[in-house]
Design a protein around this motif. Sequence first.
Motif, PDB file in Angstrom:
ATOM      1  N   ILE A 150       0.890  -1.155   0.000  1.00 21.96           N
ATOM      2  CA  ILE A 150       0.000   0.000   0.000  1.00 21.96           C
ATOM      3  C   ILE A 150       0.926   1.202   0.000  1.00 21.96           C
ATOM      4  CG2 ILE A 150      -1.739   1.287   1.296  1.00 21.96           C
ATOM      5  CD1 ILE A 150      -2.656  -1.407   2.469  1.00 21.96           C
ATOM      6  N   TYR A 151       0.822   2.033  -1.012  1.00 20.81           N
ATOM      7  CA  TYR A 151       1.856   3.037  -1.226  1.00 20.81           C
ATOM      8  C   TYR A 151       1.270   4.384  -1.626  1.00 20.81           C
ATOM      9  CZ  TYR A 151       0.924   1.679  -6.057  1.00 20.81           C
ATOM     10  OH  TYR A 151       0.311   1.406  -7.255  1.00 20.81           O
ATOM     11  N   ARG A 152       2.118   5.387  -1.518  1.00 17.57           N
ATOM     12  CA  ARG A 152       1.782   6.725  -1.983  1.00 17.57           C
ATOM     13  C   ARG A 152       2.786   7.143  -3.039  1.00 17.57           C
ATOM     14  NH1 ARG A 152       2.323  12.276  -2.757  1.00 17.57           N
ATOM     15  NH2 ARG A 152       0.933  13.609  -1.544  1.00 17.57           N
ATOM     16  N   LYS A 153       2.297   7.718  -4.114  1.00 17.19           N
ATOM     17  CA  LYS A 153       3.150   8.146  -5.227  1.00 17.19           C
ATOM     18  C   LYS A 153       3.681   9.553  -4.970  1.00 17.19           C
ATOM     19  CE  LYS A 153       2.795   8.967 -10.238  1.00 17.19           C
ATOM     20  NZ  LYS A 153       1.860   8.889 -11.383  1.00 17.19           N
ATOM     21  N   PHE A 154       4.999   9.733  -5.150  1.00 14.25           N
ATOM     22  CA  PHE A 154       5.637  11.033  -5.002  1.00 14.25           C
ATOM     23  C   PHE A 154       6.363  11.402  -6.288  1.00 14.25           C
ATOM     24  CE2 PHE A 154       5.211   9.707  -0.625  1.00 14.25           C
ATOM     25  CZ  PHE A 154       4.979  10.883   0.075  1.00 14.25           C
ATOM     26  N   GLU A 155       6.403  12.697  -6.578  1.00 15.01           N
ATOM     27  CA  GLU A 155       7.199  13.224  -7.684  1.00 15.01           C
ATOM     28  C   GLU A 155       8.326  14.069  -7.080  1.00 15.01           C
ATOM     29  OE1 GLU A 155       6.625  12.381 -10.721  1.00 15.01           O
ATOM     30  OE2 GLU A 155       4.573  11.584 -10.625  1.00 15.01           O
ATOM     31  N   LEU A 156       9.567  13.733  -7.404  1.00 12.76           N
ATOM     32  CA  LEU A 156      10.723  14.436  -6.848  1.00 12.76           C
ATOM     33  C   LEU A 156      11.496  15.161  -7.938  1.00 12.76           C
ATOM     34  CD1 LEU A 156      12.249  11.793  -4.384  1.00 12.76           C
ATOM     35  CD2 LEU A 156      10.683  13.661  -3.863  1.00 12.76           C
ATOM     36  N   THR A 157      11.888  16.394  -7.656  1.00 14.19           N
ATOM     37  CA  THR A 157      12.737  17.158  -8.571  1.00 14.19           C
ATOM     38  C   THR A 157      13.808  17.881  -7.752  1.00 14.19           C
ATOM     39  OG1 THR A 157      10.860  17.556 -10.037  1.00 14.19           O
ATOM     40  CG2 THR A 157      12.818  18.925 -10.363  1.00 14.19           C
ATOM     41  N   VAL A 158      15.060  17.744  -8.143  1.00 17.62           N
ATOM     42  CA  VAL A 158      16.155  18.456  -7.491  1.00 17.62           C
ATOM     43  C   VAL A 158      16.833  19.350  -8.520  1.00 17.62           C
ATOM     44  CG1 VAL A 158      18.378  18.242  -6.332  1.00 17.62           C
ATOM     45  CG2 VAL A 158      16.532  16.661  -5.773  1.00 17.62           C
ATOM     46  N   ASN A 159      16.885  20.660  -8.217  1.00 14.84           N
ATOM     47  CA  ASN A 159      17.437  21.636  -9.168  1.00 14.84           C
ATOM     48  C   ASN A 159      16.749  21.476 -10.520  1.00 14.84           C
ATOM     49  OD1 ASN A 159      19.071  22.564  -7.138  1.00 14.84           O
ATOM     50  ND2 ASN A 159      20.866  21.420  -7.804  1.00 14.84           N
ATOM     51  N   ASP A 160      17.529  21.291 -11.568  1.00 17.09           N
ATOM     52  CA  ASP A 160      16.941  21.169 -12.904  1.00 17.09           C
ATOM     53  C   ASP A 160      16.902  19.717 -13.390  1.00 17.09           C
ATOM     54  OD1 ASP A 160      16.549  23.926 -13.110  1.00 17.09           O
ATOM     55  OD2 ASP A 160      18.611  24.242 -13.788  1.00 17.09           O
ATOM     56  N   SER A 161      17.082  18.789 -12.468  1.00 18.80           N
ATOM     57  CA  SER A 161      17.049  17.378 -12.867  1.00 18.80           C
ATOM     58  C   SER A 161      15.641  16.986 -13.307  1.00 18.80           C
ATOM     59  CB  SER A 161      17.484  16.486 -11.701  1.00 18.80           C
ATOM     60  OG  SER A 161      18.807  16.769 -11.313  1.00 18.80           O
ATOM     61  N   ALA A 162      15.585  15.942 -14.092  1.00 15.79           N
ATOM     62  CA  ALA A 162      14.277  15.429 -14.516  1.00 15.79           C
ATOM     63  C   ALA A 162      13.493  14.951 -13.286  1.00 15.79           C
ATOM     64  CB  ALA A 162      14.464  14.287 -15.504  1.00 15.79           C
ATOM     65  N   THR A 163      12.187  15.083 -13.355  1.00 13.15           N
ATOM     66  CA  THR A 163      11.331  14.633 -12.255  1.00 13.15           C
ATOM     67  C   THR A 163      11.368  13.114 -12.144  1.00 13.15           C
ATOM     68  OG1 THR A 163       9.860  16.523 -12.509  1.00 13.15           O
ATOM     69  CG2 THR A 163       8.972  14.614 -11.369  1.00 13.15           C
ATOM     70  N   LYS A 164      11.507  12.652 -10.923  1.00 15.91           N
ATOM     71  CA  LYS A 164      11.523  11.213 -10.658  1.00 15.91           C
ATOM     72  C   LYS A 164      10.255  10.837  -9.910  1.00 15.91           C
ATOM     73  CE  LYS A 164      15.955  10.719 -11.922  1.00 15.91           C
ATOM     74  NZ  LYS A 164      16.429   9.824 -12.993  1.00 15.91           N
ATOM     75  N   THR A 165       9.681   9.700 -10.286  1.00 14.92           N
ATOM     76  CA  THR A 165       8.498   9.189  -9.604  1.00 14.92           C
ATOM     77  C   THR A 165       8.904   8.044  -8.692  1.00 14.92           C
ATOM     78  OG1 THR A 165       7.086   9.752 -11.482  1.00 14.92           O
ATOM     79  CG2 THR A 165       6.223   8.163  -9.902  1.00 14.92           C
ATOM     80  N   ILE A 166       8.471   8.125  -7.433  1.00 13.94           N
ATOM     81  CA  ILE A 166       8.757   7.033  -6.502  1.00 13.94           C
ATOM     82  C   ILE A 166       7.468   6.587  -5.835  1.00 13.94           C
ATOM     83  CG2 ILE A 166      11.123   7.767  -6.069  1.00 13.94           C
ATOM     84  CD1 ILE A 166      10.194   8.911  -3.392  1.00 13.94           C
ATOM     85  N   MET A 167       7.438   5.309  -5.466  1.00  8.92           N
ATOM     86  CA  MET A 167       6.304   4.729  -4.747  1.00  8.92           C
ATOM     87  C   MET A 167       6.788   4.366  -3.345  1.00  8.92           C
ATOM     88  SD  MET A 167       4.211   4.890  -7.260  1.00  8.92           S
ATOM     89  CE  MET A 167       4.015   4.692  -9.046  1.00  8.92           C
ATOM     90  N   VAL A 168       6.349   5.131  -2.359  1.00  8.24           N
ATOM     91  CA  VAL A 168       6.799   4.923  -0.982  1.00  8.24           C
ATOM     92  C   VAL A 168       5.753   4.083  -0.250  1.00  8.24           C
ATOM     93  CG1 VAL A 168       7.453   6.025   1.187  1.00  8.24           C
ATOM     94  CG2 VAL A 168       8.047   7.109  -0.996  1.00  8.24           C
TER      95      VAL A 168
END
Length: 286
Positions: free
Chosen positions: A158-176
């Motif tokens: 059972i997870y929550r989806k997050f979108e992460l962006t650091v500086n100008d890096s491409a957005t990363k999707t993670i399932m925590v």
Amino acid sequence: MNEVNDIKEILKTNRHLVHGRNIIDRYKNTPQDANLNMIIRSYHNYIIGNNIEGWTDDIINRRTILLNKYYNFLHENNFDNIYSAQGKFRPSILEEFIYILFRDYIKDLCVEYGVNDDKIGCGQVKAYTNLFFRAKNFKAFVDAPQIGINVKDQDFAIYRKFELTVNDSATKTIMVPAVAVEAKTFIDKTMLDSIIATAEKLKDGNPYTRFIAVAEQYDVGKDVDPAYSRIDQIYILRKCSRRDLKLDWRDIDVSVVTRLFKEVKSHVERPWSDIEERLNRDGVIL
């Protein structure tokens, strides 16, 4: 076969029915396999029977009865080991059942929180374990570091989806994962060591993750105590070892299934981190 077409239609809208997908993939390669066609008819009854909604004790009991009928059909026809372990035919039954057990509860949570299933989900997933920063050299590290993300294929979460962006890096999707489950036909010492390692990885990434192992049978020596590990609980659905089961066939125990469901629900709904309340009320932090 009409049953094949029915199952295919169900799979179109439900990618987490991993056992059904496993069966259909095999059917595509061997449509004339008589044993497989018998399995398909039994699975069809099982999955159509699960076209009930809810997560009350009565619904959990009905789902468990259907599961036992399907398992018993395989056992009585000596289909338990009809396909290699590498094909994950039997293990995918339990993985799929855990998803079926929780899917309506997660739908209700989405309604309660006013979100869709793109934000909260359940089923097999590449679960987040940790992130790191990488760069070709120190200058690149200063100017434009990139995010590296490690994930672990999880039988159920059972997870929550997050979108992460650091500086100008491409957005990363993670399932925590808030809850992570390892599903096994049986657990022996080698598997237990692997499960312990997975629990360490996932709980390092999110200390609030509830990590659970679920298996039909338990083959670890009674002198081995997993309490020292970061596994939160181990559920053995047939309450026995493989040797016991060969001597005396046992059904999946609905009381264990119900306890599993209630523990997960309790974890999802309880406070995770409210130190002020704990301090003022109990004087106990953890």
